[in-house]
Design a protein around this motif. Structure first.
Motif, PDB file in Angstrom:
ATOM      1  N   LEU A   3       0.716  -1.304   0.015  1.00 21.15           N
ATOM      2  CA  LEU A   3       0.087   0.001   0.016  1.00 21.15           C
ATOM      3  C   LEU A   3       0.916   1.084  -0.054  1.00 21.15           C
ATOM      4  O   LEU A   3       0.607   2.204  -0.595  1.00 21.15           O
ATOM      5  CB  LEU A   3      -1.184  -0.031   1.216  1.00 21.15           C
ATOM      6  N   THR A   4       2.149   1.209   0.620  1.00 22.16           N
ATOM      7  CA  THR A   4       3.131   2.294   0.550  1.00 22.16           C
ATOM      8  C   THR A   4       3.544   2.528  -0.636  1.00 22.16           C
ATOM      9  O   THR A   4       3.745   3.542  -1.181  1.00 22.16           O
ATOM     10  CB  THR A   4       4.065   2.476   1.735  1.00 22.16           C
ATOM     11  N   GLY A   5       3.488   1.438  -1.491  1.00 18.50           N
ATOM     12  CA  GLY A   5       4.081   1.687  -2.875  1.00 18.50           C
ATOM     13  C   GLY A   5       2.972   2.669  -3.665  1.00 18.50           C
ATOM     14  O   GLY A   5       3.538   3.316  -4.521  1.00 18.50           O
ATOM     15  N   LEU A   6       1.722   2.601  -3.328  1.00 17.73           N
ATOM     16  CA  LEU A   6       1.004   3.362  -4.039  1.00 17.73           C
ATOM     17  C   LEU A   6       1.157   5.074  -3.835  1.00 17.73           C
ATOM     18  O   LEU A   6       1.198   5.897  -4.834  1.00 17.73           O
ATOM     19  CB  LEU A   6      -0.586   3.285  -3.694  1.00 17.73           C
ATOM     20  N   HIS A   7       1.763   5.192  -2.823  1.00 15.34           N
ATOM     21  CA  HIS A   7       2.262   6.574  -2.530  1.00 15.34           C
ATOM     22  C   HIS A   7       3.317   6.895  -3.475  1.00 15.34           C
ATOM     23  O   HIS A   7       3.432   8.078  -3.902  1.00 15.34           O
ATOM     24  CB  HIS A   7       2.716   6.803  -1.010  1.00 15.34           C
ATOM     25  N   LEU A   8       4.337   6.116  -3.450  1.00 16.48           N
ATOM     26  CA  LEU A   8       5.145   6.319  -4.525  1.00 16.48           C
ATOM     27  C   LEU A   8       4.963   6.180  -6.113  1.00 16.48           C
ATOM     28  O   LEU A   8       5.764   6.844  -6.720  1.00 16.48           O
ATOM     29  CB  LEU A   8       6.393   5.259  -4.089  1.00 16.48           C
ATOM     30  N   GLY A   9       3.949   5.449  -6.194  1.00 12.88           N
ATOM     31  CA  GLY A   9       3.641   5.282  -7.557  1.00 12.88           C
ATOM     32  C   GLY A   9       2.817   6.266  -8.226  1.00 12.88           C
ATOM     33  O   GLY A   9       2.779   6.560  -9.248  1.00 12.88           O
ATOM     34  N   THR A  10       2.259   7.296  -7.212  1.00 18.62           N
ATOM     35  CA  THR A  10       1.656   8.282  -7.471  1.00 18.62           C
ATOM     36  C   THR A  10       2.623   9.612  -7.852  1.00 18.62           C
ATOM     37  O   THR A  10       3.552   9.839  -7.143  1.00 18.62           O
ATOM     38  CB  THR A  10       0.684   8.917  -6.461  1.00 18.62           C
ATOM     39  N   LEU A  11       2.599  10.126  -9.089  1.00 16.47           N
ATOM     40  CA  LEU A  11       3.606  11.186  -9.410  1.00 16.47           C
ATOM     41  C   LEU A  11       3.628  12.258  -8.323  1.00 16.47           C
ATOM     42  O   LEU A  11       4.873  12.472  -8.198  1.00 16.47           O
ATOM     43  CB  LEU A  11       3.073  11.661 -10.719  1.00 16.47           C
ATOM     44  N   ASN A  12       2.616  13.023  -7.955  1.00 25.50           N
ATOM     45  CA  ASN A  12       2.771  14.064  -7.132  1.00 25.50           C
ATOM     46  C   ASN A  12       3.484  13.668  -5.806  1.00 25.50           C
ATOM     47  O   ASN A  12       4.149  14.462  -5.278  1.00 25.50           O
ATOM     48  CB  ASN A  12       1.645  14.970  -7.194  1.00 25.50           C
ATOM     49  N   THR A  13       2.832  12.650  -4.841  1.00 24.56           N
ATOM     50  CA  THR A  13       3.355  12.341  -3.910  1.00 24.56           C
ATOM     51  C   THR A  13       4.823  11.990  -3.884  1.00 24.56           C
ATOM     52  O   THR A  13       5.568  12.232  -2.880  1.00 24.56           O
ATOM     53  CB  THR A  13       2.516  11.382  -3.106  1.00 24.56           C
ATOM     54  N   ASP A  14       5.088  11.417  -5.019  1.00 28.05           N
ATOM     55  CA  ASP A  14       6.537  10.724  -5.256  1.00 28.05           C
ATOM     56  C   ASP A  14       7.662  11.881  -5.165  1.00 28.05           C
ATOM     57  O   ASP A  14       8.611  11.627  -4.843  1.00 28.05           O
ATOM     58  CB  ASP A  14       6.639   9.997  -6.344  1.00 28.05           C
ATOM     59  N   ILE A  15       7.203  13.012  -5.765  1.00 33.73           N
ATOM     60  CA  ILE A  15       8.039  14.130  -5.925  1.00 33.73           C
ATOM     61  C   ILE A  15       8.630  14.523  -4.330  1.00 33.73           C
ATOM     62  O   ILE A  15       9.800  14.816  -4.001  1.00 33.73           O
ATOM     63  CB  ILE A  15       7.293  15.296  -6.297  1.00 33.73           C
TER      64      ILE A  15
END
Lengths: 119, 570, 316
Positions: free
Chosen positions: B377-389
């Protein structure tokens, strides 16, 4: 897979080689490269089907071989798409020019990389 | 190795046990019989020992890193040494431990027996790939003697082509060789599963571990060569300076990252897919319940293998990759969560109304589900472009991939180790200490890495030697957690080693498993099966009954109609 | 590779007592057909890894060519199409003889099989000989990779580089320095040894006037125009049209053809091994797996060259 088929395949490959060299000297604009690669694909297919017996072999062998080629094509397509779409430079120009612009904007900033060659 | 001369298997047919039972450990003797062995079981055991030794080395570096980060500033080593430590920790854990741990070590041991084959398809290639692994490990040691390397395990250019540390080429050569070891293992497994299935073992009768190993082997064969050529180019770039990754010479540095992640993203599925396979089997066996959604789990393994080739760019969102590719890669990344979630839901549905035995292996299996869910589930945060920045290159990323790589892949490896330990050694370990060890590892792991999610979301960058004082409390908690986890692993090592010496002799089937490896003796004989075994439904546990005399389970053939067809010679 | 073949004989030493009558059947296989299929599938998996191994270089080629099309259309002229074309034909013919060798093994004519294998080996040798002449010719003309290739394009730059501060030039300094100086030139004696070691300095041995026509124009009046210190025909150093970073073309050229050459060498070793076994009478229509698998390997070497040829030699 009689020797006749094999020799025929070999002759076809030689003819195609002569053809692809000949096409090099005809100017058809950007199509030159597509023709050259197209002829190479035909030649490769002939080698795979007849010399490498895929024509008579188990389908899984062909499937896996095609999968490996598909992986390469995928990588080429994605990386080329990426290269083609690189964001316009934040500071215009290639790396040395960017460094020059940086020098003008912030003359006192430490320089990370010195580019030995101008362009 | 201990001598095991008491038979267990023949009792169920009511015959007097023969005095000596052939098993793979005692079949031949002497150090040469191990070095040149072609027996997949021995090669698996050698892999297991080597991997666990590497795990000890990599883990030691992890503890040193955590100790260094206890207070801000210098604690035990300087900044340059710190850089080398985290590089070594990463490279050892990825290339020497996690990638070979499940496929090469456990897979080698279990796969042919599970399948009902006498060996893998190419036994010599198998041995060759083990010695390649050793050669790769030696190269890594040589690189330490040549001055080490501080590139990070990703070897990004231009740093890796310009850094002053002298061991870069040696370690890159080592990883190149390890890659071929992995390729040959994968080739062997694909051919084995395709060509050596005995009659009756259809594709959809295979245990799910085999499906996941098959999917893994596909990735190994198709992705690893790209790593090989990438590293070769890196060596050429560093020695001959051809400039293909150097922007000042017209090259493209982002291209190196494309190359590297084209392998290394599928590589994380090389790590996690077999782990999922182990969990599918462990959950079903220790719940004594038919796996829920067999075909869904099987095909989700294949789906993950296919998707794994399409998402590599999500490592490069902030590396100068184009917005177009960022969007495409982000989209495909989200789709990977579908097959992963299918597996998790199926495992949970398997547990539902199962008669669960909380054995050590099962406890690790349950830990896996918990930790993998957090990691996924935390991978989804990183897969999302804006949160990954915001989160890119912070401890959030470190915590995420430790939840997936260690909390999932390695924990599953340890679950599998406990699950098949009686089969490999012929001895039972102490369940009491096993549960304590699992508890320590589980608590220690979460304390260590959940804290790092908080660190990362507050902006602590990864790979930093020093930090601001406000981060210290998290670093202290994380370090304490790592010590607890280390204690848990030491305890595990102690009771497992003790079991070899003092453990109770293992029955053929201590957990109530139904797949073929539980139908030969513990440890298995040299050729696995005297006659080609009869294959039933490996998840139908209704025919598996407890046998008091053997202190283990046996398959009551009268309870499974598929086993009583005329061709059954057993 | 060899392990795949060798594994078929695992039983010879260890498991001879299993009651099989076919000496080529390993103990863990049930039938020779199963063993043959396994070997073949294993070989195809290996060929897939070869495709991906070279695939990385194909990707690199595409990216470089996409970014610098002018380099490729310019530098391709320095490759000898005739030599490349002849090499392609040689490799295709050797592939044909290899396919015939497999065919002769299948129809149980081991003598003809060995003859075809020898012809294949001759083809491989011929390929490498031609390749050797191509390589030496290019190296003689400094058509090499990376910064060794680099030539300054202006007087100022040449002087700047002449200061010996060029940090990138690292490759084969002595060879480059030696080549830039005409051996017949008596002034060679005057060049100190320390300068010979520094490639950057050696570039400055060429008077800027010879670098490019633009360089001549920029020369001050009255300065004598010095003859080039070497004479190898139309040299790239004198070409004003040379796009920047032309070295990239030769970098990828040597990478791809070099790696291909290594595969040719491995293939030759394999063919020699097949010839030796063939002469000892190991192969017949009942057992020819190594010939078949070795043939597959040789065809993939041919197949890759079929793409390399138009990619480098035939750019319009």
């Amino acid at each position: 897979m009689s020797p006749g088929i094999l020799i025929g395949t070999g002759l076809a490959l030689l003819v195609l080689t002569v053809l692809t060299v000949a096409v090099r000297y005809i100017d058809v604009g950007e199509f030159n490269i597509y023709i050259a690669i197209g002829i190479a694909v035909v030649k490769a297919t002939l080698v795979a089907l007849f010399f490498m017996h895929l024509r008579w072999d188990r389908p899984f062998n062909s499937l896996f071989f095609v999968a490996s080629i598909a992986a390469v094509v995928l990588m080429i397509v994605f990386t080329t798409m990426d290269t083609a779409q690189y964001a316009p430079d934040v500071i215009k120009g290639n790396a040395p020019e960017a460094q020059k612009t940086l020098d003008e904007l912030a003359p006192d900033a430490p320089v990370a990389v010195k580019y030995p060659y101008g362009m | 190795m201990s001598t095991i001369d008491l038979p267990h298997q023949d009792d169920q047919q009511g015959r007097t046990p023969a005095p000596v039972v052939d098993n793979y450990l005692t079949y031949t003797r002497g150090i040469k019989s191990w070095i040149f062995t072609l027996d997949h079981k021995r090669i698996g055991v050698m892999y297991m020992v080597s991997v666990l030794v590497s795990f000890l080395v990599g883990g030691t570096f992890a503890i040193l890193l955590r100790t260094e980060l206890l207070p801000p500033g210098k604690t035990i080593v300087g900044a340059d040494m710190y850089n080398q430590f985290f590089t070594l920790h990463g490279a050892i854990m990825v290339f020497l431990v996690i990638i070979p741990s499940i496929p090469a070590a456990l897979g080698n041991f279990v796969l042919p027996i599970m399948l009902g084959a006498k060996d893998v398809a190419f036994p010599r290639l198998n041995l060759f790939s083990y010695w390649l692994w050793i050669a790769g490990a030696i190269c890594a040691v040589v690189s330490l003697l040549m001055g080490g390397f501080d590139t990070g395990w990703t070897f990004y250019t231009p740093y890796s082509t310009t850094t002053e540390t002298g061991g870069v080429i040696a370690v890159v050569t080592g990883v190149f060789i390890l890659g071929f070891s992995s390729i040959f293992t994968g080739m062997n497994f694909i051919v084995t599963i395709h060509k050596l299935r005995p009659p009756g073992m259809t594709w959809f009768r295979m245990p799910l571990f085999l499906w996941s190993i098959y999917a893994t082997a596909m990735i190994q064969v198709l992705a690893t060569p790209v790593l090989a050529i990438t590293l070769l180019l890196l060596i050429i770039e560093r020695t001959l300076n051809i400039g293909v990754f150097n922007p000042s010479m017209g090259g493209d540095p982002v291209l190196f990252q494309h190359f590297f992640w084209f392998y290394s993203h599928p590589a994380v599925y090389i790590m996690i897919l077999p782990a999922m396979g182990i969990i599918s089997d462990v959950i079903a066996v220790h719940s004594h319940r038919h796996i829920f959604g067999y075909t869904f789990i099987a095909f989700s393994s294949i789906a993950i293998a296919v998707f794994s080739f399409l998402v590599w760019g999500h490592h490069m969102f902030t590396s100068g990759q184009s917005p177009l590719m960022n969007t495409i890669f982000s989209l495909i990344t989200f789709s990977v969560s579908i097959p992963s979630a299918i597996k998790v839901f199926n495992w949970l549905a398997t547990l539902y109304k199962g008669s669960i035995s909380l054995n050590t292996a099962m406890l690790y299996g349950l830990s896996f589900i918990f930790l993998f869910t957090i990691g996924g589930l935390t991978g989804l945060h990183l897969g999302t472009l804006n949160t990954d920045i915001h989160l890119h290159d912070t401890y959030f990323v470190v915590a995420h991939f430790h939840y997936v790589m260690m909390g999932s892949a390695l924990i599953a490896m340890i679950a599998g180790l406990h699950h098949w330990w009686p089969k490999m050694t012929g001895r039972m370990y102490s369940e009491f200490w096993g549960r304590i060890g699992c508890l320590l590892v589980f608590i220690g792991f979460n304390v260590t890495f959940f804290t790092q999610f908080m660190l990362g979301s507050q902006g602590m960058p990864r790979r930093y030697y020093d930090y601001l004082p406000e981060y210290q409390v998290y670093h202290v908690i994380s370090t304490i957690g790592s010590y607890v986890m280390a204690l848990g692993f030491v305890l595990t090592a102690v009771y497992l080693l003790a079991s070899i010496m003092f453990g109770r002799r293992a029955p053929a089937n201590p957990w109530g498993g139904r797949s073929l490896e539980w139908q030969c003796t513990s440890p298995p004989p040299h050729d696995n099966f005297k006659t080609t075994p009869r294959v039933g439904n490996c998840y139908d546990f209704s025919a598996v009954v407890w046998d008091e005399k053997q202190q283990g389970y046996v398959v009551d053939r009268s309870l499974d109609p598929t086993l009583n067809e005329p061709a059954d010679k057993a | 590779m060899t392990e795949i073949h060798a594994s078929n004989h695992a039983h010879d030493e260890e498991h001879g007592d299993h009651g099989h009558h076919d000496p080529h059947l390993a103990h863990h296989f049930e039938t020779p057909a199963q063993q043959f299929d396994s070997g073949k599938l294993g070989m195809w998996l290996f060929l897939a890894t070869e495709v991906l191994f070279f695939g990385g270089l194909f990707v690199l080629y595409c990216i470089l060519r996409y970014n610098h099309p002018e380099i490729f259309s310019y530098a391709s002229n320095y490759l000898d199409t005739v030599m490349g074309g002849v090499n392609t034909c040689v490799l295709i013919l050797s592939s044909l003889t290899m396919a015939l060798a497999v065919r002769f093994a299948q129809i149980n004519k081991p003598k003809w099989m060995v003859i075809c294998l020898v012809l294949t080996l001759l083809g491989a040798v011929g390929f490498l000989v031609i390749k050797y002449f191509e390589y030496t010719h290019k190296i003689h003309d400094h058509l090499v990779w990376g910064s060794t290739f680099y030539v300054p394009t202006s007087v100022e730059e040449a002087e700047k580089l002449g200061g010996g501060e060029n940090p990138v030039v690292t490759t084969e300094p002595a060879a480059v320095a030696a080549d830039f100086v005409d051996p017949s030139d008596s002034e060679q004696e005057l060049i100190p040894d320390s300068l010979m070691q520094k490639p950057a300095t050696s570039v400055s041995q060429i008077k800027p006037a010879q670098m490019a026509p633009g360089g001549i124009a920029s020369m001050a009046e009255g300065e004598p125009v010095v003859e080039p210190p070497y004479s190898s025909g139309a040299n790239h150093l004198e070409d004003a049209d040379m796009p920047p970073n032309t070295h990239l073309f030769f970098g990828i050229y040597y990478c791809m053809t070099g790696l291909h050459g290594v595969h040719v060498l491995i293939g030759m070793a394999l063919i020699v091994w097949l010839i030796v076994r063939g002469l000892r009478g190991h192969f017949s229509h009942k057992y020819y797996t190594p010939v078949d698998l070795g043939g597959l390997y040789w065809h993939i070497v041919d197949l890759i060259w079929i793409f390399l040829f138009p990619m480098f030699y035939l750019i319009h």
